[in-house]
Design an enzyme around this catalytic site. Structure first.
Site, PDB file in Angstrom:
ATOM      1  N   CYS A 152       5.454   4.416   9.196  1.00  0.00           N
ATOM      2  CA  CYS A 152       6.184   3.704   8.134  1.00  0.00           C
ATOM      3  C   CYS A 152       7.661   4.036   8.002  1.00  0.00           C
ATOM      4  O   CYS A 152       8.491   3.131   7.952  1.00  0.00           O
ATOM      5  CB  CYS A 152       5.515   3.974   6.797  1.00  0.00           C
ATOM      6  SG  CYS A 152       3.970   3.080   6.624  1.00  0.00           S
ATOM      7  N   LYS A 178       8.489  -1.469  -1.920  1.00  0.00           N
ATOM      8  CA  LYS A 178       7.768  -0.735  -0.884  1.00  0.00           C
ATOM      9  C   LYS A 178       8.750  -0.134   0.128  1.00  0.00           C
ATOM     10  O   LYS A 178       8.694   1.051   0.458  1.00  0.00           O
ATOM     11  CB  LYS A 178       6.781  -1.686  -0.203  1.00  0.00           C
ATOM     12  CG  LYS A 178       6.165  -1.170   1.061  1.00  0.00           C
ATOM     13  CD  LYS A 178       5.224  -0.014   0.821  1.00  0.00           C
ATOM     14  CE  LYS A 178       4.786   0.558   2.143  1.00  0.00           C
ATOM     15  NZ  LYS A 178       3.683   1.443   2.081  1.00  0.00           N
ATOM     16  N   GLU A 184       0.849  -1.189   0.000  1.00  0.00           N
ATOM     17  CA  GLU A 184       0.000   0.000   0.000  1.00  0.00           C
ATOM     18  C   GLU A 184       0.887   1.242   0.000  1.00  0.00           C
ATOM     19  O   GLU A 184       1.777   1.359   0.815  1.00  0.00           O
ATOM     20  CB  GLU A 184      -0.880  -0.024   1.256  1.00  0.00           C
ATOM     21  CG  GLU A 184      -1.936   1.036   1.265  1.00  0.00           C
ATOM     22  CD  GLU A 184      -2.650   1.107  -0.068  1.00  0.00           C
ATOM     23  OE1 GLU A 184      -3.423   0.192  -0.353  1.00  0.00           O
ATOM     24  OE2 GLU A 184      -2.426   2.071  -0.828  1.00  0.00           O
TER      25      GLU A 184
HETATM   26  C1  UDX Z   1       4.295   7.423   3.917  1.00  0.00           C
HETATM   27  C2  UDX Z   1       4.426   7.365   2.395  1.00  0.00           C
HETATM   28  O1  UDX Z   1       4.302   8.684   1.858  1.00  0.00           O
HETATM   29  C3  UDX Z   1       3.362   6.448   1.808  1.00  0.00           C
HETATM   30  O2  UDX Z   1       3.541   6.319   0.404  1.00  0.00           O
HETATM   31  C4  UDX Z   1       3.473   5.084   2.473  1.00  0.00           C
HETATM   32  O3  UDX Z   1       2.455   4.210   1.993  1.00  0.00           O
HETATM   33  C5  UDX Z   1       3.378   5.199   3.981  1.00  0.00           C
HETATM   34  O4  UDX Z   1       4.365   6.118   4.467  1.00  0.00           O
HETATM   35  P1  UDX Z   1       2.710   8.716   5.622  1.00  0.00           P
HETATM   36  O5  UDX Z   1       3.687   8.266   6.660  1.00  0.00           O
HETATM   37  O6  UDX Z   1       1.265   8.475   5.861  1.00  0.00           O
HETATM   38  O7  UDX Z   1       3.040   8.011   4.215  1.00  0.00           O
HETATM   39  O8  UDX Z   1       2.852  10.284   5.393  1.00  0.00           O
HETATM   40  P2  UDX Z   1       3.870  11.227   4.576  1.00  0.00           P
HETATM   41  O9  UDX Z   1       3.072  12.249   3.896  1.00  0.00           O
HETATM   42  O10 UDX Z   1       4.794  10.454   3.750  1.00  0.00           O
HETATM   43  O11 UDX Z   1       4.658  11.967   5.743  1.00  0.00           O
HETATM   44  C6  UDX Z   1       5.571  11.303   6.604  1.00  0.00           C
HETATM   45  C7  UDX Z   1       6.236  12.289   7.522  1.00  0.00           C
HETATM   46  O12 UDX Z   1       7.149  13.129   6.820  1.00  0.00           O
HETATM   47  C8  UDX Z   1       5.266  13.243   8.232  1.00  0.00           C
HETATM   48  O13 UDX Z   1       5.666  13.408   9.573  1.00  0.00           O
HETATM   49  C9  UDX Z   1       5.415  14.519   7.430  1.00  0.00           C
HETATM   50  O14 UDX Z   1       5.060  15.656   8.180  1.00  0.00           O
HETATM   51  C10 UDX Z   1       6.888  14.490   7.104  1.00  0.00           C
HETATM   52  N1  UDX Z   1       7.255  15.302   5.928  1.00  0.00           N
HETATM   53  C11 UDX Z   1       6.730  14.997   4.699  1.00  0.00           C
HETATM   54  C12 UDX Z   1       8.169  16.344   6.059  1.00  0.00           C
HETATM   55  O15 UDX Z   1       8.665  16.619   7.146  1.00  0.00           O
HETATM   56  N2  UDX Z   1       8.528  17.065   4.937  1.00  0.00           N
HETATM   57  C13 UDX Z   1       8.023  16.782   3.706  1.00  0.00           C
HETATM   58  O16 UDX Z   1       8.408  17.471   2.729  1.00  0.00           O
HETATM   59  C14 UDX Z   1       7.094  15.717   3.581  1.00  0.00           C
END
Ligand code: UDX
Ligand code: ADP
Length: 463
Positions: free
Chosen positions: A277, A221, A162
């Site tokens: 993740c 993944k 996913e």
């Molecule tokens: C992530 C992956 O994006 C997704 O494809 C996978 O299936 C699961 O893991 P998620 O953890 O839900 O998804 O959120 P994501 O938007 O990736 O953000 C992860 C973390 O990184 C958050 O704490 C977010 O605030 C942080 N982040 C994200 C940053 O600090 N800077 C950024 O530019 C992007």
């Protein structure tokens, strides 16, 4: 094979939204989501749609449309396994907290329990789909359990990771960048792949459905998440350099992001990434690399985590230093506790670690998050086992409105980028705070110059 019944084991952040969208898009398929957790299933079945256990924009409408029609939530795991042709495994795979691989490897306990249960119950051939993120070659272990403890029926194992991100889960599921399906090269394996491809074809264009062997799918993944996390640690490393040199990390991010080879997404400097993740998957990658003796590969990826831990600690240290080297008995307001906006998920949120550091310095933390309860905040801190539960409860104050959370506070720290924070009446907040009133913007979302004009001392990340 025409699929008419699907079962998903695990009604969590992945299983719930994914199955809701499959049910909405495939009205002729009966989708049953099962979980051992009765409370969680009851919440999914709650007549008041606001009480479903997972908050994702748009999810309520989809559940309302499909629930009771062809989407069911149940605790009867065996019945659902027995009836389904495809069984998704969507249970949690936390990092091990004991034994070999402690703190690094994924704990496959829940996966193994599922496999054994499927083997025991299945009376006809099944396609078993790994949906949870798993270490490479887990499919092999699942297959071995199924084949050795089953009733002589045939199992095909597929990997279908996913890629949804929380907060945008529904959009990601409706318009995925790609659907990845890994399976066996045998003709039975290819038939299983085709059956799952057909399910997704109900709404995903064929060009976006990628089929590979199982190992490539599993490794893709982990690698996708590692690359994404690496970008954040890279820009966060640059943010510290910006603070020393007078460069502005937002400007640097924009300048490098306009290079089409680099791209503009995922370059937002922050207090550090969280979520269930990124850290888990990288630790997993590191563990796998080490187990093959690839120490340089392991060290390379581990550095992404080291940088992220540094960024969180740097943020809390800076608060203490700026508040005249003591936060003892000072009220510090946290805007946000979730690991990102538009979710109520707090797993590995930077807020937890920053709060833990500040409580070590005897600060009182006043948390306001539009979607996270005090109970959850305390549970997250208790999980760290830094101090007793009652000591945590004494150190965390909770308020129903952001304005109450800020009254008499010495500083505000923005930990989550919720849109509503930008809209607040910042003059009113300023008037109620101790002076000088500090704002530490861990997400670079507030209008710094406007806050400074009001009188705040404003510090963002990387400028
Ligand atoms: C992530 C992956 O994006 C997704 O494809 C996978 O299936 C699961 O893991 P998620 O953890 O839900 O998804 O959120 P994501 O938007 O990736 O953000 C992860 C973390 O990184 C958050 O704490 C977010 O605030 C942080 N982040 C994200 C940053 O600090 N800077 C950024 O530019 C992007
Ligand atoms: P994810 O983010 O991967 O979806 P969650 O922790 O949100 O993880 O959800 C996983 C769900 O799986 C939990 O609700 C848990 O109760 C459920 N679960 C774990 N093991 C089993 C099992 N053997 N049978 C049924 N449900 C299970």
């Amino acid at each position: 094979m025409k699929i008419t019944k699907i079962c998903c084991i695990g009604a969590g952040y992945v299983g719930g939204p994914t199955m809701a969208v499959i049910a909405q898009k495939c009205p002729e398929i009966q989708v049953t989501v099962v979980d051992l957790n009765e409370e969680r299933i009851a919440a999914w079945n709650d007549e008041n749609i606001n009480n479903i256990p997972i908050y994702e924009p748009g999810l309520d409408k989809i559940v309302l449309e499909a629930r009771g029609r062809n989407l069911f939530f149940s605790t009867d795991v065996e019945k659902a396994i027995d009836e389904a042709q495809i069984i998704f495994i969507s249970v949690n795979t936390p990092t091990k907290t004991y034994g070999k691989g402690k703190g690094m490897a994924a704990d496959l306990k829940y996966i193994e329990l599922c496999a054994r249960q499927i083997a025991r119950v299945a009376k006809d051939n099944k396609i078993v789909v790994e949906k949870s993120t798993l270490p490479v070659r887990t499919a092999e272990a699942i297959k071995s359990i199924l084949d050795n403890t089953g009733n002589g029926v045939q199992f095909q194992i597929l990997s279908n990771p996913e890629f949804l991100a929380e907060g945008t889960a529904v959009q990601d599921l409706l318009n995925p960048d790609r659907i990845l399906i890994g399976g066996d090269s045998s003709s039975e394996g290819q038939k299983a792949i085709e059956a799952l491809v057909e399910v997704y074809s109900n709404w995903v264009p064929a060009v976006k459905i990628l089929t590979t062997n199982v190992w490539s799918s599993e490794l893709s993944k982990l690698t996708a998440n590692a690359f994404l996390a690496q970008r954040i640690s890279s820009i966060n490393a640059v943010s510290e350099l910006c603070e020393k040199t007078g460069a502005d990390v937002n400007e640097v991010a924009k300048a490098i992001g306009m290079d089409s080879r680099i791209g503009s997404k995922f370059l937002k400097a922050s207090v550090g990434f969280g979520g269930s993740c990124f850290q888990k998957d990288i630790l997993n990658l590191v563990y796998i690399a080490k187990s093959y003796g690839l120490n340089e590969v392991a060290d390379y990826w581990e550095q992404v985590i080291i940088m992220n831990d540094h960024q969180k600690r740097r943020f809390s240290n800076n608060i203490v230093q700026t508040l005249y080297n003591t936060v003892s008995d000072k009220k510090i307001t946290f805007f946000g506790w979730a690991f990102k906006k538009d979710t109520n998920d707090t797993r590995e949120s930077a807020a937890i670690y920053v709060a833990d550091d500040l409580i070590n310095e005897n600060a009182k933390i006043a948390v306001y998050d539009p979607k996270v309860s005090r109970k959850k905040v305390l549970a997250d801190l208790d999980y760290l086992e830094t101090r007793t539960a009652s000591a945590n409860a004494d150190s965390v104050l909770s308020f129903d409105t952001p304005y109450d959370a800020c009254a008499n506070s010495h500083a505000i720290a923005v930990l989550t980028e919720w849109d509503e924070f930008i809209q607040y009446d910042w003059q009113k907040i300023y008037d109620s705070m101790q002076k000088p009133a500090f704002v530490f913007d861990g997400r670079n979302v507030l209008n710094g110059p406007a806050l400074e004009a009001i009188g705040f001392v404003y510090q963002g990340i990387g400028s």
